[in-house]
Design a protein around this motif. Structure first.
Motif, mmCIF file in Angstrom:
data_model
loop_
_atom_site.group_PDB
_atom_site.id
_atom_site.type_symbol
_atom_site.label_atom_id
_atom_site.label_comp_id
_atom_site.label_asym_id
_atom_site.label_seq_id
_atom_site.Cartn_x
_atom_site.Cartn_y
_atom_site.Cartn_z
ATOM 1 N N UNK A 17 44.340 22.992 19.232
ATOM 2 C CA UNK A 17 44.386 24.418 18.896
ATOM 3 C C UNK A 17 45.681 25.055 19.378
ATOM 4 N N UNK A 18 46.085 24.754 20.605
ATOM 5 C CA UNK A 18 47.327 25.303 21.140
ATOM 6 C C UNK A 18 48.512 24.861 20.307
ATOM 7 N N UNK A 19 48.565 23.598 19.945
ATOM 8 C CA UNK A 19 49.718 23.080 19.197
ATOM 9 C C UNK A 19 49.865 23.786 17.851
ATOM 10 N N UNK A 20 48.761 24.036 17.182
ATOM 11 C CA UNK A 20 48.820 24.683 15.868
ATOM 12 C C UNK A 20 49.259 26.131 15.998
ATOM 13 N N UNK A 42 39.535 6.624 11.188
ATOM 14 C CA UNK A 42 39.050 6.889 12.548
ATOM 15 C C UNK A 42 39.184 8.389 12.802
ATOM 16 N N UNK A 43 38.285 9.148 12.241
ATOM 17 C CA UNK A 43 38.413 10.600 12.222
ATOM 18 C C UNK A 43 37.559 11.286 13.276
ATOM 19 N N UNK A 44 36.277 11.018 13.261
ATOM 20 C CA UNK A 44 35.360 11.720 14.160
ATOM 21 C C UNK A 44 35.545 11.258 15.599
ATOM 22 N N UNK A 45 35.581 9.950 15.799
ATOM 23 C CA UNK A 45 35.694 9.417 17.154
ATOM 24 C C UNK A 45 37.012 9.720 17.829
ATOM 25 N N UNK A 46 38.048 9.964 17.052
ATOM 26 C CA UNK A 46 39.359 10.275 17.620
ATOM 27 C C UNK A 46 39.582 11.780 17.768
ATOM 28 N N UNK A 47 38.628 12.577 17.262
ATOM 29 C CA UNK A 47 38.786 14.046 17.247
ATOM 30 C C UNK A 47 40.063 14.439 16.521
ATOM 31 N N UNK A 48 40.399 13.681 15.491
ATOM 32 C CA UNK A 48 41.588 13.963 14.680
ATOM 33 C C UNK A 48 41.433 15.313 13.983
ATOM 34 N N UNK A 49 42.465 16.165 14.011
ATOM 35 C CA UNK A 49 42.335 17.448 13.316
ATOM 36 C C UNK A 49 42.215 17.243 11.810
ATOM 37 N N UNK A 50 41.240 17.900 11.216
ATOM 38 C CA UNK A 50 41.061 17.805 9.771
ATOM 39 C C UNK A 50 42.166 18.572 9.064
ATOM 40 N N UNK A 51 42.261 18.383 7.764
ATOM 41 C CA UNK A 51 43.266 19.111 6.983
ATOM 42 C C UNK A 51 43.063 20.617 7.143
ATOM 43 N N UNK A 52 41.817 21.045 7.140
ATOM 44 C CA UNK A 52 41.533 22.474 7.301
ATOM 45 C C UNK A 52 41.966 22.965 8.684
ATOM 46 N N UNK A 53 41.696 22.180 9.702
ATOM 47 C CA UNK A 53 42.048 22.570 11.074
ATOM 48 C C UNK A 53 43.558 22.631 11.276
ATOM 49 N N UNK A 54 44.310 21.903 10.489
ATOM 50 C CA UNK A 54 45.774 21.918 10.632
ATOM 51 C C UNK A 54 46.397 23.204 10.108
ATOM 52 N N UNK A 55 45.651 23.957 9.328
ATOM 53 C CA UNK A 55 46.054 25.289 8.867
ATOM 54 C C UNK A 55 47.436 25.291 8.206
ATOM 55 N N UNK A 56 47.725 24.256 7.461
ATOM 56 C CA UNK A 56 48.984 24.210 6.731
ATOM 57 C C UNK A 56 50.180 23.750 7.539
ATOM 58 N N UNK A 61 52.644 11.249 11.739
ATOM 59 C CA UNK A 61 52.088 10.068 12.418
ATOM 60 C C UNK A 61 50.577 10.147 12.579
ATOM 61 N N UNK A 62 49.929 10.667 11.554
ATOM 62 C CA UNK A 62 48.475 10.636 11.427
ATOM 63 C C UNK A 62 48.130 9.846 10.167
ATOM 64 N N UNK A 63 47.160 8.947 10.269
ATOM 65 C CA UNK A 63 46.700 8.169 9.109
ATOM 66 C C UNK A 63 47.811 7.342 8.476
ATOM 67 N N UNK A 64 48.598 6.657 9.308
ATOM 68 C CA UNK A 64 49.701 5.864 8.768
ATOM 69 C C UNK A 64 49.438 4.365 8.812
#
Length: 290
Positions: A17-20, A42-56, A61-64
């Motif tokens: 949240x802070x980074x965004x 590996x989305x849920x277990x890594x707490x990876x920010x979703x596309x929506x959470x990234x807010x544009x 280096x995500x999903x590579x």
């Protein structure tokens, strides 16, 4: 070059949240500093920010990589430095955020790696001995001793990548390191709650869809939130056993994160106000321009 903003801290303290929010204010792009979020699926277990959470906000280096791919701190170093050069060449700020301290430090500091070409069969070592040697490099890796093929491949990979510099405390970029923290009991309780939310959000389904890859995937056998399911699928653990173990491993990991960050980075720590997180954001944003 303006300082790279590095946001570190244990799991569950609000780094994403802070980074965004800072990226919005600073016209910055974000580089993922979490070793598990590198991988697809590996989305849920890594707490990876979703596309929506990234807010544009652009995230790098995500999903590579696929879960069966090998990916090391050396690979991350090379990829992160290329991204840093690209972002800064376009006049934007860089924010690195994540909890994998070794990855972040290798990207920013003068770590020099060499890739060897030795490929050993380790015929003289038992499965237990192979696992013991692997854990000397990374104690979080947990591969079944009977999975010899996987053990041999992982150990070769680890032994062929070594830090060879004595100048690894020399930082190559201007950086400003922001650490988020809270009372230890609060952090632990948030970790426990976060794991419960992951289960509610479908972590079991996510991991079940990857079950067939456990014999071939290093990350599934080493990452907290995934490695614990091995004994659920192939052993005698119940789901409750898995959940308890994820919580325990996550709390232990948070403790190790504090130790690493305190010793390896010139960090300015901030106590997080979870009820009014916007105040923490404003305090940090103000300090960046002091």
């Amino acid at each position: 070059m303006k300082p790279i903003i590095v946001i570190i801290g244990p799991t569950g303290v609000g780094k994403t949240k802070l980074s965004i929010e800072l990226a919005k204010k600073l016209d910055a792009e974000i580089i993922n500093g979490d070793s598990v979020s590198i991988y697809k699926h590996l989305d849920i277990g890594s707490a990876k920010p979703s596309v929506e959470e990234r807010e544009g906000i652009v995230h790098h280096l995500i999903d590579i990589r696929e879960v069966v791919d090998e990916y090391s701190v050396y690979d991350y170093q090379q990829d992160a430095r290329k991204v840093i050069d690209d972002i800064t060449s376009r006049g934007k700020r860089v924010i690195i955020v994540g909890g994998t301290g070794l990855y972040i430090k290798a990207a920013l500091y003068n770590y020099v790696f060499t890739k060897g070409t030795i490929h050993n069969s380790y015929d003289h070592l038992s499965g237990e001995e192979l696992l013991k040697k692997i854990k000397e490099y990374d104690k979080d890796i947990d591969i079944h001793p009977n999975n010899r093929k996987r053990l041999v491949r992982v150990l070769n990979k680890l032994e062929n990548q070594e830090v060879i510099t004595n100048e690894k405390n020399v930082c190559l970029y201007p950086i400003q390191v922001i650490g988020l923290t809270a009372e230890r009991e609060v952090v632990y309780e948030r970790i426990n709650q976060r794991v419960d939310v992951m289960i509610e959000n479908g972590l079991l389904d996510e991991v079940s869809s990857l079950k067939q890859y456990y014999s071939k995937s290093r990350v599934l056998n080493s990452a907290i939130g995934y490695k614990e399911f091995y004994n659920y699928f192939f052993g005698d653990w119940s789901l409750d056993d898995v959940i308890d173990k994820i919580k325990l491993n996550s709390r232990h990991y948070a403790k190790r994160q504090y130790t690493f960050f305190n010793h390896q980075f010139p960090t300015q720590w901030y106590d997080v106000c979870f009820e009014h997180f916007d105040r923490t954001i404003e305090e940090i944003y103000t300090d960046i321009y002091m």
